[in-house]
Design a protein around this motif. Structure first.
Motif, mmCIF file in Angstrom:
data_model
loop_
_atom_site.group_PDB
_atom_site.id
_atom_site.type_symbol
_atom_site.label_atom_id
_atom_site.label_comp_id
_atom_site.label_asym_id
_atom_site.label_seq_id
_atom_site.Cartn_x
_atom_site.Cartn_y
_atom_site.Cartn_z
ATOM 1 N N UNK A 585 0.864 -1.181 0.000
ATOM 2 C CA UNK A 585 0.000 0.000 0.000
ATOM 3 C C UNK A 585 0.897 1.227 0.000
ATOM 4 N N UNK A 586 0.561 2.225 -0.817
ATOM 5 C CA UNK A 586 1.382 3.441 -0.871
ATOM 6 C C UNK A 586 0.569 4.700 -0.590
ATOM 7 N N UNK A 587 -0.567 4.541 0.048
ATOM 8 C CA UNK A 587 -1.325 5.697 0.513
ATOM 9 C C UNK A 587 -2.339 6.239 -0.458
ATOM 10 N N UNK A 588 -2.253 5.876 -1.734
ATOM 11 C CA UNK A 588 -3.265 6.261 -2.721
ATOM 12 C C UNK A 588 -3.636 5.081 -3.610
ATOM 13 N N UNK A 589 -3.041 3.941 -3.327
ATOM 14 C CA UNK A 589 -3.329 2.732 -4.083
ATOM 15 C C UNK A 589 -2.683 1.537 -3.415
ATOM 16 N N UNK A 617 -12.934 5.096 -5.198
ATOM 17 C CA UNK A 617 -12.118 3.901 -5.427
ATOM 18 C C UNK A 617 -12.296 3.429 -6.871
ATOM 19 N N UNK A 618 -11.244 2.857 -7.449
ATOM 20 C CA UNK A 618 -11.373 2.341 -8.811
ATOM 21 C C UNK A 618 -10.313 1.277 -9.077
ATOM 22 N N UNK A 619 -10.605 0.481 -10.081
ATOM 23 C CA UNK A 619 -9.672 -0.541 -10.542
ATOM 24 C C UNK A 619 -8.659 0.094 -11.480
ATOM 25 N N UNK A 620 -7.388 -0.131 -11.200
ATOM 26 C CA UNK A 620 -6.332 0.350 -12.089
ATOM 27 C C UNK A 620 -5.956 -0.720 -13.107
ATOM 28 N N UNK A 621 -5.721 -1.928 -12.649
ATOM 29 C CA UNK A 621 -5.379 -3.042 -13.527
ATOM 30 C C UNK A 621 -5.590 -4.344 -12.771
ATOM 31 N N UNK A 622 -5.638 -5.465 -13.503
ATOM 32 C CA UNK A 622 -5.795 -6.764 -12.879
ATOM 33 C C UNK A 622 -5.128 -7.838 -13.704
ATOM 34 N N UNK A 623 -4.898 -8.981 -13.119
ATOM 35 C CA UNK A 623 -4.222 -10.064 -13.823
ATOM 36 C C UNK A 623 -4.787 -11.411 -13.375
ATOM 37 N N UNK A 650 -8.612 -24.010 -5.382
ATOM 38 C CA UNK A 650 -8.494 -22.561 -5.224
ATOM 39 C C UNK A 650 -7.731 -21.964 -6.390
ATOM 40 N N UNK A 651 -7.942 -20.681 -6.590
ATOM 41 C CA UNK A 651 -7.142 -19.920 -7.541
ATOM 42 C C UNK A 651 -6.927 -18.530 -6.971
ATOM 43 N N UNK A 652 -5.863 -17.881 -7.375
ATOM 44 C CA UNK A 652 -5.539 -16.542 -6.884
ATOM 45 C C UNK A 652 -5.448 -15.581 -8.053
ATOM 46 N N UNK A 653 -6.111 -14.451 -7.915
ATOM 47 C CA UNK A 653 -6.054 -13.387 -8.910
ATOM 48 C C UNK A 653 -5.574 -12.120 -8.226
ATOM 49 N N UNK A 654 -5.102 -11.156 -8.990
ATOM 50 C CA UNK A 654 -4.560 -9.941 -8.393
ATOM 51 C C UNK A 654 -4.984 -8.693 -9.132
ATOM 52 N N UNK A 655 -4.841 -7.559 -8.448
ATOM 53 C CA UNK A 655 -5.241 -6.287 -9.043
ATOM 54 C C UNK A 655 -4.505 -5.141 -8.360
ATOM 55 N N UNK A 656 -4.527 -3.998 -9.009
ATOM 56 C CA UNK A 656 -4.109 -2.732 -8.415
ATOM 57 C C UNK A 656 -5.354 -1.874 -8.256
ATOM 58 N N UNK A 657 -5.637 -1.463 -7.025
ATOM 59 C CA UNK A 657 -6.755 -0.574 -6.753
ATOM 60 C C UNK A 657 -6.254 0.795 -6.342
ATOM 61 N N UNK A 658 -6.880 1.838 -6.864
ATOM 62 C CA UNK A 658 -6.530 3.210 -6.509
ATOM 63 C C UNK A 658 -7.631 3.821 -5.654
ATOM 64 N N UNK A 659 -7.257 4.767 -4.800
ATOM 65 C CA UNK A 659 -8.245 5.452 -3.978
ATOM 66 C C UNK A 659 -7.780 6.868 -3.689
ATOM 67 N N UNK A 660 -8.743 7.760 -3.513
ATOM 68 C CA UNK A 660 -8.435 9.155 -3.181
ATOM 69 C C UNK A 660 -9.174 9.594 -1.932
ATOM 70 N N UNK A 661 -9.626 8.642 -1.149
ATOM 71 C CA UNK A 661 -10.277 8.879 0.133
ATOM 72 C C UNK A 661 -10.106 7.640 0.982
ATOM 73 N N UNK A 662 -10.727 7.583 2.155
ATOM 74 C CA UNK A 662 -10.583 6.411 3.021
ATOM 75 C C UNK A 662 -10.885 5.114 2.264
ATOM 76 N N UNK A 663 -9.983 4.156 2.395
ATOM 77 C CA UNK A 663 -10.034 2.945 1.575
ATOM 78 C C UNK A 663 -10.796 1.841 2.306
ATOM 79 N N UNK A 664 -12.123 1.877 2.200
ATOM 80 C CA UNK A 664 -12.974 0.833 2.764
ATOM 81 C C UNK A 664 -12.953 -0.341 1.794
#
Length: 679
Positions: A585-589, A617-623, A650-664
């Motif tokens: 986490x880097x404070x905005x994503x 909140x929004x999706x930046x990218x996923x894989x 099971x399977x694992x997927x990943x993503x980058x999420x961005x946020x510009x307010x409290x990240x619920x």
């Protein structure tokens, strides 16, 4: 925070320009619908709610004129010795090596001003260059020798700014700059200070949700700053400290999640009894000196933020600061903005002498905003829900112990005078013109009049308006207020709500009603003759806020209880389970990983659905899957390599999420239409 840092505080700002168009008349625009719900109670206004910061470099700190102006504004808490100066200040000899100390700004002078203002003090003990013994000696001087009764003591100021996360503005002589080291010293400070006076309250510094460096884990740390500090020092503190410089005038919507996330962290990490720990916003300012702080837009944002923070249960909000100094000079909404973070003018000039502030101690627009809030919501009043259907107009409301009701309306439009129609639930206003308090763009006082009606008012552009209403009939013989509700046995779709009984009024109590808040509207979800009720058919993974009301045999109803907020979970067992974890986490994503496990029949092809709880909140990218987003809804479809999920696979997927307010974080996921267990 020191002045030089304040002038560089925020990079993203709302640009304000003068609009050279006439204001629209109220009869030319559609009325704004305002809803006020007296059944939906929020927090009670605390004794220390409205505050500000003093600083030892301010030569006017101890003057009677300053104290009297702060008293007139309704200030109930004064903080000392001033932001980052706290971590270089030595109280006994009144020195701050490396900083400027103005004459006549010592602690006893500060306390004289506190008493003249009629406020309570909050003192920040020196963590950066001081010791626990020095802080304990300060407590002894203040409360034993002098008898000042200083209740609130912070340990340091913005100590996460010591270089641990890259940026360094806060003095810190400790070789170890980690949150664990800070927490160890908080424990030592608390023990030493409470040994002198066990009645004092100790506060520890936290990062504010969605504000740097919140969410970041530094090398060698076991968790974020907040996680480490709360886990190690939670048993020794009485409140936590947040600072917020939003850098824009449209961030009030962030506040409920900001405070809720803080409470969740406290509850999770601070250990047993953590419900005693309060939240203090000991530094707040709306903007940045590059885009305006002393004019009306900043004042409107200040009133909105103070009201929202206090309604969410923060026990003090403290403006930075009383006198600060001239900054970037601009023209905002027809007036000169001096880029000054102070409530009162310092009388300073720009370095070239081309522009000077008005005479010293002249109030700036935010001063009148806080004065308005102090008249709208007084200590002991209870905030209740209020809302509007117009983005340019916000509403707050508070019920007074004598049954009166006050409504604060904020019109942020530069050019439109809005008519408003006000509807009330759980309150019947008296007929006749109410008392109306108004502050408009450029005004140098709050005007009072008896105008309009309880259901109809007109709001000038860029204005604050408070309407004070009396009830239509005397409030006598009604039941007492039910006690604080609690929740137990919370599942995905049910919760048991219990509360202490209310005292009877003139007639016996026959039942209790449970009301759930849906914005400014309440929905009755049940009633009972007892003091416990199980609510069913709740939505999984959802935050619910309820109030309890007592009703007597004659139909009289009590004031609503304090609010109870709880969050439902997901099914204890399901055909699928999901685990969402943050990898970094880097404070905005952040990088997120989602583990999906199939517990049902074999699956050949799957679709996972969830939604972002907030618009910021929004999706930046996923894989490892095909990701799409439609507004707040996210759809994830398997790729060619992981579509087959046998039972137990099971399977694992990943993503980058961005946020510009409290990240619920998302709480509820469905796999091929089935609600999964969130682990």
């Amino acid at each position: 925070m020191p002045r030089t840092l304040l002038r560089a505080a925020s990079a993203v700002l709302l640009t304000l320009t003068v609009l050279n168009v006439p204001a629209a008349r109220a009869d030319e625009v559609a009325p704004v619908a305002v809803t006020v719900n007296a059944r939906a109670a929020l927090a009670t206004v605390p004794e220390t709610g409205i505050g500000t910061n003093h600083a030892i470099w301010d030569s006017r700190l101890g003057t009677d004129e300053t104290a009297d102006l702060l008293k007139e504004a309704g200030m109930k808490l004064l903080r000392y010795p001033g932001g980052s100066y706290s971590d270089i200040y030595h109280w006994a000899d009144h020195t701050a090596p490396g900083g400027y100390v103005a004459p006549n700004t010592g602690f006893d002078t500060f306390m004289r001003g506190v008493r003249r203002t009629g406020a309570q003090p909050m003192v920040t003990a020196n963590y950066g260059t001081g010791t626990a013994e020095e802080a304990a000696a300060w407590v002894r001087h203040a409360n034993i020798t002098k008898g000042y009764g200083v209740k609130y003591w912070e340990i340091g100021n913005e100590n996460y700014g010591n270089g641990r996360y890259g940026s360094a503005w806060e003095a810190d002589n400790h070789a170890d700059k980690s949150p664990a080291e800070y927490a160890r010293h908080v424990v030592a400070y608390s023990d030493a200070m409470k040994a002198v006076d066990p009645t004092i309250k100790i506060g520890a510094v936290l990062t504010t949700p969605a504000n740097w460096p919140d969410g970041i884990i530094a090398d060698g740390d076991s968790g974020t700053w907040n996680e480490v500090v709360l886990a190690a020092a939670g048993s020794k503190i009485d409140f936590v400290i947040l600072h917020w410089y939003p850098g824009a005038f449209d961030r009030t919507a962030h506040i409920p999640d900001m405070i809720q996330l803080t409470r969740q962290q406290v509850a999770k990490y601070a250990g047993p009894g953590s419900e005693r720990i309060g939240i203090a916003m000991t530094e707040f300012n709306t903007g940045s000196s590059s885009n305006g702080t002393t004019t009306q837009p900043g004042a409107l944002a200040a009133a909105d933020a103070y009201s929202t923070l206090l309604a969410q249960g923060v026990f003090t909000v403290d403006w930075w600061n009383v006198h600060n100094g001239i900054g970037n000079v601009t023209q905002v909404e027809g007036h000169t903005d001096y880029g000054d973070f102070g409530l009162l003018s310092s009388g300073a000039c720009t370095s070239d002498g081309s522009v000077c502030e008005p005479s010293a101690n002249t109030p700036f627009a935010p001063y009148y905003a806080l004065q308005m809030v102090s008249r709208f919501a007084r200590p002991g009043d209870r905030f209740i829900r209020a809302a509007t259907d117009q983005a340019k107009v916000s509403a707050h409301a508070a019920r007074r112990p004598n049954g009166d009701l006050a409504v604060l309306l904020i019109n942020t439009s530069s050019d439109t005078s809005y008519p408003v129609t006000i509807g009330y639930s759980g309150f019947s206003p008296a007929s006749g013109a109410p008392t109306v308090l108004t502050h408009t763009n450029g005004a140098t006082s709050i005007a009072s009049s008896a105008t309009g009606s309880a259901i109809s008012q007109a709001l000038p552009p860029l204005s604050l308006t408070t309407i004070v209403l009396r009830p239509a009939s005397a409030q006598v013989g009604l039941p007492g207020t039910p006690g604080q509700p609690t929740a137990s046995d919370v599942t995905d779709r049910a919760a048991t709500i219990s509360w202490p009984a209310a005292s009877a009024g003139a007639r016996p109590i026959v039942k209790y009603e449970i009301h759930r808040q849906n914005g400014a509207v309440s929905e009755q979800i049940g009633e009972t003759a007892g003091t416990s009720f199980t609510a069913n058919n709740l939505r999984p993974g959802t935050r619910h806020t309820v109030n309890v009301i007592a009703r007597d045999s004659g139909g009289g109803v009590s004031s609503p209880s304090s609010p109870l907020t709880f969050t439902t979970g997901t099914p204890a067992s399901s055909s699928c389970s999901v685990r969402l974890t943050k990898q970094s986490d880097w404070g905005s994503g952040y990088v997120g990983a989602i583990d999906i496990t199939n517990h049902g029949a074999p699956i050949n092809g799957w679709t996972l659905n969830f939604n972002w709880p907030r618009t910021w909140q929004r999706l930046d990218s996923g894989w490892s899957a095909v990701w799409t987003q439609n507004e707040q809804d996210v759809k994830v479809v398997n790729d060619s390599g992981n579509g087959s999920l046998p039972t137990g696979a099971s399977t694992t997927i990943g993503f980058v999420g961005n946020y510009s307010g409290p990240n619920v974080l998302p709480a509820t996921f469905t796999l091929n239409g089935s609600v999964c267990t969130t682990r």
